[in-house]
Design an enzyme around this catalytic site. Structure first.
Site, PDB file in Angstrom:
ATOM      1  N   ARG A   1      -9.170 -11.406   2.519  1.00  0.00           N
ATOM      2  CA  ARG A   1     -10.865 -11.495   2.827  1.00  0.00           C
ATOM      3  C   ARG A   1     -12.481 -12.344   1.709  1.00  0.00           C
ATOM      4  NH1 ARG A   1     -10.047  -4.795   2.361  1.00  0.00           N
ATOM      5  NH2 ARG A   1      -9.487  -5.278   5.066  1.00  0.00           N
TER       6      ARG A   1
ATOM      7  N   ASP B   1      -7.749  -8.246  -0.382  1.00  0.00           N
ATOM      8  CA  ASP B   1      -9.008  -8.014  -0.980  1.00  0.00           C
ATOM      9  C   ASP B   1      -9.229  -9.846  -1.228  1.00  0.00           C
ATOM     10  OD1 ASP B   1      -9.199  -5.841  -1.761  1.00  0.00           O
ATOM     11  OD2 ASP B   1      -7.141  -6.018  -1.645  1.00  0.00           O
TER      12      ASP B   1
ATOM     13  N   HIS C   1      -6.606  -2.187  -6.302  1.00  0.00           N
ATOM     14  CA  HIS C   1      -7.401  -1.948  -4.452  1.00  0.00           C
ATOM     15  C   HIS C   1      -8.034  -1.175  -3.756  1.00  0.00           C
ATOM     16  CE1 HIS C   1      -7.518  -2.630  -0.246  1.00  0.00           C
ATOM     17  NE2 HIS C   1      -6.548  -1.758  -0.068  1.00  0.00           N
TER      18      HIS C   1
ATOM     19  N   ARG D   1     -10.666   5.531  -0.841  1.00  0.00           N
ATOM     20  CA  ARG D   1      -9.138   5.304  -1.213  1.00  0.00           C
ATOM     21  C   ARG D   1      -8.500   6.920  -1.599  1.00  0.00           C
ATOM     22  NH1 ARG D   1     -10.972   0.036  -1.177  1.00  0.00           N
ATOM     23  NH2 ARG D   1      -9.897  -1.951   0.941  1.00  0.00           N
TER      24      ARG D   1
HETATM   25  N1  LIG Z   1      -3.357  -1.222   0.894  1.00  0.00           N
HETATM   26  C1  LIG Z   1      -4.245  -1.731   2.153  1.00  0.00           C
HETATM   27  O1  LIG Z   1      -4.816  -3.119   2.009  1.00  0.00           O
HETATM   28  C2  LIG Z   1      -3.841  -1.101   2.977  1.00  0.00           C
HETATM   29  C3  LIG Z   1      -3.473   0.502   2.896  1.00  0.00           C
HETATM   30  N2  LIG Z   1      -3.943   1.220   4.049  1.00  0.00           N
HETATM   31  C4  LIG Z   1      -3.690   2.591   3.950  1.00  0.00           C
HETATM   32  O2  LIG Z   1      -2.247   2.572   5.050  1.00  0.00           O
HETATM   33  C5  LIG Z   1      -1.685   3.912   4.925  1.00  0.00           C
HETATM   34  C6  LIG Z   1      -2.261   4.283   6.920  1.00  0.00           C
HETATM   35  O3  LIG Z   1      -3.043   3.979   7.647  1.00  0.00           O
HETATM   36  P1  LIG Z   1      -3.049   4.097   9.542  1.00  0.00           P
HETATM   37  O4  LIG Z   1      -1.394   3.173   9.904  1.00  0.00           O
HETATM   38  O5  LIG Z   1      -4.038   3.255  10.184  1.00  0.00           O
HETATM   39  O6  LIG Z   1      -2.547   5.454   9.308  1.00  0.00           O
HETATM   40  P2  LIG Z   1      -2.344   6.352  10.691  1.00  0.00           P
HETATM   41  O7  LIG Z   1      -2.639   7.630  10.583  1.00  0.00           O
HETATM   42  O8  LIG Z   1      -2.407   5.549  11.573  1.00  0.00           O
HETATM   43  O9  LIG Z   1      -0.801   6.047  10.325  1.00  0.00           O
HETATM   44  C7  LIG Z   1       0.377   6.994   9.471  1.00  0.00           C
HETATM   45  C8  LIG Z   1       1.381   7.832   9.904  1.00  0.00           C
HETATM   46  O10 LIG Z   1       2.259   7.693   8.916  1.00  0.00           O
HETATM   47  C9  LIG Z   1       3.043   8.894   9.838  1.00  0.00           C
HETATM   48  N3  LIG Z   1       3.808   9.508   8.881  1.00  0.00           N
HETATM   49  C10 LIG Z   1       2.973  10.626   8.094  1.00  0.00           C
HETATM   50  N4  LIG Z   1       4.296  11.523   7.288  1.00  0.00           N
HETATM   51  C11 LIG Z   1       5.104  10.437   7.276  1.00  0.00           C
HETATM   52  C12 LIG Z   1       6.244  10.591   6.793  1.00  0.00           C
HETATM   53  N5  LIG Z   1       6.750  11.773   6.238  1.00  0.00           N
HETATM   54  N6  LIG Z   1       7.555   9.852   7.001  1.00  0.00           N
HETATM   55  C13 LIG Z   1       7.140   9.314   7.953  1.00  0.00           C
HETATM   56  N7  LIG Z   1       5.948   8.870   8.508  1.00  0.00           N
HETATM   57  C14 LIG Z   1       4.687   9.586   8.323  1.00  0.00           C
HETATM   58  C15 LIG Z   1       1.616   9.468  10.991  1.00  0.00           C
HETATM   59  O11 LIG Z   1       2.921  10.125  11.753  1.00  0.00           O
HETATM   60  C16 LIG Z   1       1.095   8.480  11.321  1.00  0.00           C
HETATM   61  O12 LIG Z   1       2.121   7.402  12.064  1.00  0.00           O
HETATM   62  C17 LIG Z   1      -3.178   5.116   4.644  1.00  0.00           C
HETATM   63  O13 LIG Z   1      -2.589   5.381   3.959  1.00  0.00           O
HETATM   64  C18 LIG Z   1      -4.357   3.527   5.092  1.00  0.00           C
HETATM   65  O14 LIG Z   1      -5.321   4.096   3.820  1.00  0.00           O
HETATM   66  C19 LIG Z   1      -4.412   0.845   5.516  1.00  0.00           C
HETATM   67  C20 LIG Z   1      -4.896  -0.500   5.768  1.00  0.00           C
HETATM   68  C21 LIG Z   1      -5.184  -1.308   4.180  1.00  0.00           C
HETATM   69  C1  LIG Z   2      -8.138   0.164   4.247  1.00  0.00           C
HETATM   70  C2  LIG Z   2      -7.249  -0.684   3.342  1.00  0.00           C
HETATM   71  O1  LIG Z   2      -7.219   0.308   2.057  1.00  0.00           O
HETATM   72  C3  LIG Z   2      -8.039  -2.162   3.811  1.00  0.00           C
HETATM   73  O2  LIG Z   2      -8.020  -2.118   4.676  1.00  0.00           O
HETATM   74  O3  LIG Z   2      -8.689  -2.454   2.865  1.00  0.00           O
END
Ligand SMILES: NC(=O)C1=CN([C@@H]2O[C@H](COP(=O)(O)OP(=O)(O)OC[C@H]3O[C@@H](n4cnc5c(N)ncnc54)[C@H](O)[C@@H]3O)[C@@H](O)[C@H]2O)C=CC1
Ligand SMILES: CC(=O)C(=O)O
Length: 413
Positions: A250, A247, A274, A187
């Site tokens: 999980r 987490d 995380h 990450r």
């Molecule tokens: N904190 C957590 O537990 C988790 C965090 N994540 C994180 O969430 C984030 C998104 O993951 P996904 O949705 O799978 O990625 P994704 O690629 O499916 O979606 C990201 C979206 O952000 C949009 N985007 C990019 N620049 C932008 C801007 N300036 N303004 C508005 N939208 C914008 C893109 O067009 C895209 O639709 C990643 O950083 C991922 O690592 C994912 C899962 C768990």
């Molecule tokens: C991608 C991520 O941060 C998660 O699923 O935990």
């Protein structure tokens, strides 16, 4: 589908002290049947006033561009069918100004943003749900797809725009925009790419919703929560990272599976980053009110530390495994963040392990965000729970803080 420019006159009846929410009385004889901000059921309506409007005036004129998401809402010659269909009640009083109208914005309509949005909708958490993304076609497609489920969902006004002004007056802004990991990538590796996005995303959110609370999900979530805190200038209770809420779920699932009990009866926290340096709080785990480790020790039941370490390792590996198999994680984070949104919007005062400013807790002295069990309510973070950590857990937590701080110092923020 036509765009129409209307000018509507409203008399300001009541405003809260920050003018972020006002009750206004409609003075126009006809209202357009749909628009992006106004509820049309009565002639007295709530309208979240844009911070830049001239609030000193007792009468305001709002110019709106409105279009119908379906062609059928406007009758012939612009006749307002919603007004024609229902007979107004004589001398109806305006809605009570104490009633709240909730608005949640989700920034980033990718896998994670949409999983969060759909869980928020099914759980009836908000009156208005706003989606923002730079990919306009995908955004409109996602909005329409959700709107088309209206007959099966609680009533929620859904808007979408690439322009962040649509978020104005949000109670909660959930940021999921940004790059995600590819298989095997950590990450922390995402930081530089997502840092520049945050510089573009956070300031307008703050400008349009100065009273909002920011809930950060994009990775690396702890460092980006710190970045959002710095860029927003908000007090730290109004900047939350989704952190190890996921987490910990999980963790609870794996323990519950191991012991064949319901995960909701397992109280267990993962704290710290995380990510790879997260810390499992074995010493405070309880199931149905029974503290697990002290119970085993009192009963002289032998357990292997390695078994515990393996369960924690499975928690750390969970995201890597799902990403390897399906490319991204979405459903669990969707439920996790909707759960946080519920505690906030409904003022649940529920305890969640989320990323908070950890300075001063457990001997951590740097300005670092990491997860600690914290109480969430309408004021954001209401406090950090005083959970007892044994010496080993405390040391691991400080090491986790160090890992995040090392990355943070490279940012120059
Ligand atoms: N904190 C957590 O537990 C988790 C965090 N994540 C994180 O969430 C984030 C998104 O993951 P996904 O949705 O799978 O990625 P994704 O690629 O499916 O979606 C990201 C979206 O952000 C949009 N985007 C990019 N620049 C932008 C801007 N300036 N303004 C508005 N939208 C914008 C893109 O067009 C895209 O639709 C990643 O950083 C991922 O690592 C994912 C899962 C768990
Ligand atoms: C991608 C991520 O941060 C998660 O699923 O935990």
């Amino acid at each position: 589908m036509a765009w129409v420019l209307s000018s509507l006159k409203f008399e300001v009846v009541w405003c809260n002290s920050s003018f972020s929410s006002c009750l206004v009385q409609n003075r126009s004889s006809s209202l357009p049947s749909t628009d992006h901000s106004i509820s049309l059921n009565t002639r007295s309506i709530y309208y979240k006033i844009h911070p830049l409007l001239p609030l000193s005036a007792t009468t305001i004129t709002i110019f709106i561009m409105h279009k119908s998401s379906s062609d059928s809402t406007l009758g012939p010659g612009g006749l307002d069918l919603s007004q024609a269909f229902f007979r107004p009640i004589n001398n109806a009083a305006p809605p009570s100004p104490t009633k709240r109208h909730n608005k949640i914005s989700v920034i980033g309509a990718g896998n994670v943003g949409m999983a969060i949005a759909q869980t928020i909708l099914t759980q009836d958490l908000t009156d208005e749900l706003v989606l923002v993304d730079t990919n306009s076609d995908k955004l409109r497609g996602e909005m329409l797809d959700l709107q088309h489920a209206a007959a099966f969902l609680p009533r929620t006004k859904i808007h979408a725009s690439a322009d962040s002004s649509v978020t104005a007056g949000s109670d909660l802004c959930i940021v999921t925009a940004g790059a995600r990991q590819i298989s095997g990538e950590s990450r922390l590796n995402l930081l530089q790419r997502n840092l520049s996005l945050f510089r573009a995303i956070i300031p307008p959110l703050v400008r349009y919703s100065p009273d909002t609370t920011l809930l950060i999900v994009s990775n690396p979530v702890d460092v980006l929560t710190y970045v959002a805190w710095k860029l927003s200038g908000f007090p730290s209770n109004r900047v939350i990272g989704s952190g190890t809420n996921l987490d910990s779920s999980r963790f609870r699932f794996l323990i519950a599976d191991h012991l064949d009990v319901n995960a909701q009866d397992v109280q267990a926290y993962i704290v710290g980053e995380h990510g790879d340096s997260s810390v499992a709080l074995w010493s405070s785990i309880s199931i149905g009110g029974v503290p697990v480790l002290s119970f085993l020790e009192n009963q002289q039941i032998v357990y292997e530390k390695e078994t515990l370490e393996n369960i924690h390792k499975s928690v750390i590996d969970s995201a890597y495994e799902v990403i390897k198999l399906k490319g991204y994680t979405s459903w669990a984070i969707g439920y996790s963040v909707a759960n946080l949104a519920r505690s906030f919007i409904r003022n649940q005062r529920k305890i969640h392990p989320v990323s908070v400013l950890a300075k001063g807790f457990y001997g951590i002295d740097g300005e670092v965000f990491l997860s600690l069990p914290a109480m969430i309510g309408r004021g954001g973070i209401l406090g950090v729970t005083n959970v007892h950590l044994n010496e080993e857990e405390t040391q691991r937590l400080r090491d986790s803080a160090k890992t995040i701080l090392e990355v943070q110092t490279q940012l120059g923020i």
